[in-house]
Design a protein around this motif. Structure first.
Motif, mmCIF file in Angstrom:
data_model
loop_
_atom_site.group_PDB
_atom_site.id
_atom_site.type_symbol
_atom_site.label_atom_id
_atom_site.label_comp_id
_atom_site.label_asym_id
_atom_site.label_seq_id
_atom_site.Cartn_x
_atom_site.Cartn_y
_atom_site.Cartn_z
ATOM 1 N N GLU A 78 49.392 31.906 45.506
ATOM 2 C CA GLU A 78 48.837 32.348 46.783
ATOM 3 C C GLU A 78 48.706 33.868 46.889
ATOM 4 O OE1 GLU A 78 46.948 31.915 50.284
ATOM 5 O OE2 GLU A 78 47.567 30.286 48.968
ATOM 6 N N PRO A 79 49.713 34.665 46.492
ATOM 7 C CA PRO A 79 49.542 36.124 46.574
ATOM 8 C C PRO A 79 48.402 36.630 45.677
ATOM 9 C CG PRO A 79 51.854 35.583 46.293
ATOM 10 C CD PRO A 79 51.088 34.324 46.120
ATOM 11 N N ALA A 80 48.227 36.030 44.523
ATOM 12 C CA ALA A 80 47.158 36.455 43.619
ATOM 13 C C ALA A 80 45.790 36.103 44.190
ATOM 14 C CB ALA A 80 47.335 35.808 42.249
ATOM 15 N N GLN A 92 42.446 41.420 46.052
ATOM 16 C CA GLN A 92 41.073 41.755 45.699
ATOM 17 C C GLN A 92 41.072 42.956 44.765
ATOM 18 O OE1 GLN A 92 38.193 40.286 46.489
ATOM 19 N NE2 GLN A 92 39.223 38.683 47.659
ATOM 20 N N VAL A 93 40.302 42.870 43.690
ATOM 21 C CA VAL A 93 40.176 43.974 42.760
ATOM 22 C C VAL A 93 38.769 44.537 42.928
ATOM 23 C CG1 VAL A 93 40.180 44.641 40.337
ATOM 24 C CG2 VAL A 93 41.793 42.917 41.153
ATOM 25 N N PHE A 115 31.133 44.267 39.127
ATOM 26 C CA PHE A 115 31.115 43.982 37.692
ATOM 27 C C PHE A 115 31.307 42.493 37.413
ATOM 28 C CE2 PHE A 115 33.494 43.395 33.720
ATOM 29 C CZ PHE A 115 32.566 43.885 32.827
ATOM 30 N N THR A 116 32.253 41.869 38.090
ATOM 31 C CA THR A 116 32.548 40.454 37.848
ATOM 32 C C THR A 116 31.332 39.588 38.152
ATOM 33 O OG1 THR A 116 34.851 40.859 38.424
ATOM 34 C CG2 THR A 116 34.124 38.574 38.431
#
Length: 110
Positions: free
Chosen positions: A14-16, A20-21, A26-27
């Motif tokens: 859940e934390p991951a 947001q990166v 790019f992704t």
């Protein structure tokens, strides 16, 4: 047991999921450029197999045993039971099968 494992995994990740990166898109660009050749080939192969099956069904007179079986079933049912509910059930099941086929083809072609 599997439900508990699933819940534990959900809690662990859940934390991951919330993180947001920032990669300046790019992704998304990479995901759009990935080849989907295998998926496209799979779709073409499925369509080819369906066409071959339909052609072979008609070439080898596949409808004759089907018609004979339905005819025998109708005669058997008509002898003991009123045929209207039987035909209604056949119609409903045919419609459901057709809807499922359309959904599968839609997912295959999408």
């Amino acid at each position: 047991m599997a439900e508990i494992d699933h819940q534990l995994l959900e809690q662990f990740f859940e934390p991951a999921r919330k993180q947001q990166v920032d990669d300046n898109g790019f992704t998304e660009r990479v995901m759009r450029r990935l080849p989907d050749g295998a998926l496209r080939l799979s779709r073409y192969w499925t369509i080819f197999c369906i066409v071959v099956a339909v052609v072979l069904f008609f070439v080898f007179n596949g409808w004759q045993p089907l018609v004979m079986g339905i005819n025998a079933l109708v005669r058997y049912v008509a002898a003991d039971v009123h045929p209207v509910p039987f035909f209604m059930a056949m119609g409903v099941l045919s419609c459901l099968a057709l809807i499922e086929l359309v959904h599968r083809l839609d997912r295959t072609l999408a």
